[in-house]
Design a protein around this motif. Structure first.
Motif, PDB file in Angstrom:
ATOM      1  N   ASN A  53       0.876  -1.371   0.034  1.00 17.72           N
ATOM      2  CA  ASN A  53      -0.158  -0.160  -0.040  1.00 17.72           C
ATOM      3  C   ASN A  53       0.918   1.181  -0.183  1.00 17.72           C
ATOM      4  O   ASN A  53       1.414   1.696   1.040  1.00 17.72           O
ATOM      5  N   ALA A  54       0.917   1.725  -1.066  1.00 15.95           N
ATOM      6  CA  ALA A  54       1.953   2.986  -1.357  1.00 15.95           C
ATOM      7  C   ALA A  54       1.681   4.115  -1.956  1.00 15.95           C
ATOM      8  O   ALA A  54       0.530   4.154  -2.871  1.00 15.95           O
ATOM      9  N   CYS A  55       2.061   5.340  -1.728  1.00 15.83           N
ATOM     10  CA  CYS A  55       1.819   6.545  -2.415  1.00 15.83           C
ATOM     11  C   CYS A  55       2.916   6.723  -3.264  1.00 15.83           C
ATOM     12  O   CYS A  55       2.643   7.775  -4.115  1.00 15.83           O
ATOM     13  N   CYS A  56       3.974   5.861  -3.586  1.00 14.35           N
ATOM     14  CA  CYS A  56       4.842   6.249  -4.634  1.00 14.35           C
ATOM     15  C   CYS A  56       4.738   5.117  -5.490  1.00 14.35           C
ATOM     16  O   CYS A  56       4.318   4.007  -5.266  1.00 14.35           O
ATOM     17  N   THR A  60       9.481   6.071  -8.731  1.00 19.77           N
ATOM     18  CA  THR A  60       9.860   6.711  -7.755  1.00 19.77           C
ATOM     19  C   THR A  60      10.841   6.083  -6.688  1.00 19.77           C
ATOM     20  O   THR A  60      11.748   6.515  -6.265  1.00 19.77           O
ATOM     21  N   SER A  61      10.490   4.911  -6.125  1.00 18.15           N
ATOM     22  CA  SER A  61      11.040   4.345  -5.488  1.00 18.15           C
ATOM     23  C   SER A  61      12.624   3.809  -5.808  1.00 18.15           C
ATOM     24  O   SER A  61      13.727   3.852  -5.090  1.00 18.15           O
ATOM     25  N   SER A  62      12.848   3.486  -7.156  1.00 20.91           N
ATOM     26  CA  SER A  62      13.994   3.582  -7.766  1.00 20.91           C
ATOM     27  C   SER A  62      14.981   4.816  -7.662  1.00 20.91           C
ATOM     28  O   SER A  62      16.219   4.611  -7.332  1.00 20.91           O
ATOM     29  N   GLU A  63      14.330   5.757  -8.184  1.00 21.78           N
ATOM     30  CA  GLU A  63      15.279   6.979  -8.178  1.00 21.78           C
ATOM     31  C   GLU A  63      15.345   7.546  -6.613  1.00 21.78           C
ATOM     32  O   GLU A  63      16.515   8.157  -6.393  1.00 21.78           O
ATOM     33  N   TYR A  97       8.841   9.397   3.081  1.00 16.60           N
ATOM     34  CA  TYR A  97       8.014  10.596   2.674  1.00 16.60           C
ATOM     35  C   TYR A  97       7.449  10.349   1.404  1.00 16.60           C
ATOM     36  O   TYR A  97       6.154  10.672   1.176  1.00 16.60           O
ATOM     37  N   GLU A  98       7.766   9.787   0.500  1.00 16.95           N
ATOM     38  CA  GLU A  98       7.300   9.584  -0.892  1.00 16.95           C
ATOM     39  C   GLU A  98       6.229   8.305  -0.905  1.00 16.95           C
ATOM     40  O   GLU A  98       5.250   8.329  -1.531  1.00 16.95           O
ATOM     41  N   CYS A  99       6.334   7.392  -0.063  1.00 15.14           N
ATOM     42  CA  CYS A  99       5.649   6.192  -0.066  1.00 15.14           C
ATOM     43  C   CYS A  99       4.439   5.807   1.056  1.00 15.14           C
ATOM     44  O   CYS A  99       3.557   5.203   0.728  1.00 15.14           O
ATOM     45  N   SER A 100       4.798   6.402   2.059  1.00 17.92           N
ATOM     46  CA  SER A 100       3.840   6.125   3.309  1.00 17.92           C
ATOM     47  C   SER A 100       2.480   6.867   2.935  1.00 17.92           C
ATOM     48  O   SER A 100       2.361   8.124   2.984  1.00 17.92           O
ATOM     49  N   PRO A 101       1.249   5.987   3.242  1.00 17.41           N
ATOM     50  CA  PRO A 101      -0.082   6.594   3.085  1.00 17.41           C
ATOM     51  C   PRO A 101      -0.417   6.811   4.787  1.00 17.41           C
ATOM     52  O   PRO A 101      -1.517   7.065   4.849  1.00 17.41           O
TER      53      PRO A 101
END
Length: 261
Positions: A53-56, A60-63, A97-101
């Motif tokens: 369950n991600a916001c990214c 984005t995760s690779s970058e 920051y990028e992935c957490s919901p």
């Protein structure tokens, strides 16, 4: 009359649930975030704990793992090569920051050209902050606040003219200084421990589930219980709540109002 009152009670419950959705399982309105969280089976490296369950996105995760990625053109090595033991914390910070919901209770409006929302005063677990500081204390940097004040003349961040590279332990004498100052108070140092249900973990074992789900629920409850929060709900947030109401609630609202005495 009784039917109208019952309908109104049910509608009120729906509105409370919709308002709760503004704080839970949500993505902020920022540069690379998805509009809604969801499964991302191919999240890279340290971002993989959020894959269910991600916001990214996977890209984005690779970058987030690159020394200088397209995400923000930010160079970790502005004062020499950042040691891997230190860099892994900044990667994890980026993944959170990028992935957490689960950062909804701390989403705030941002006065920025590249994002409309940010996080503010996220209560970080004591271990996460202190281990970050311990692993980075011997690295060097020229700035206390990494959000602003860089020299961007070359398109990437460089130290401002006249600034000096100094050890982290001088720029950030305590773990709290690092966690709270480096990203303009995005995080707040706490004495709460991992697993307490009272602090956000940057690091967790996804096999045991995401502990930040319960943390977000606790702080969402505290925030909704605050008179200040109820008073300061903006028209935009009210609009969001209406948008997430189930269609039966929207259909029944006029009927409930008509049947009231």
């Amino acid at each position: 009359m009784a039917v109208g009152q019952v309908l109104l009670v049910l509608l009120t419950a729906s509105i409370v649930t919709a308002t709760r959705d503004l704080l839970l399982n949500t993505c902020m309105d920022a540069k690379h975030h998805k509009t809604k969280p969801g499964p991302e089976g191919l999240l890279h490296g340290q971002c993989s704990p959020w894959k269910d369950n991600a916001c990214c996105t996977a890209n984005t995760s690779s970058e987030a793992h690159k020394d200088q990625s397209y995400l923000y053109n930010f160079n970790w090595n502005h004062c020499g090569v950042m040691p891997p033991k230190c860099k892994r914390h900044f990667i994890q910070d980026t993944c959170l920051y990028e992935c957490s919901p689960n950062l909804g209770p701390w989403i705030d409006k941002a006065d920025s050209s590249w994002r409309r929302e940010r996080i503010l005063n996220v209560p970080l677990c004591k271990e996460d902050c202190e281990e970050w500081w311990e692993d980075c204390k011997d690295y060097v940097t020229c700035k206390e606040n990494w959000h602003k004040g860089w020299n961007w003349a070359t398109g990437t961040n460089r130290c401002p003219w006249g600034s000096m590279c100094r050890p982290f332990s001088h720029v950030f004498p305590r773990p709290a200084d690092l966690c709270e100052k480096i990203w303009s108070n995005s995080y707040k140092y706490t004495t709460e421990h991992r697993g307490s249900g009272r602090c956000i973990q940057m690091w967790f074992d996804p096999a045991r589930g995401n502990p930040n789900v319960l943390v977000a629920k606790y702080y969402a409850w505290k925030k909704r219980s605050s008179p200040a929060w109820t008073k300061n709900v903006t028209p935009a947030e009210t609009g969001k709540a209406v948008c997430v109401l189930p269609w039966p609630a929207l259909v029944l609202l006029p009927l409930a109002l008509v049947m009231l005495p």
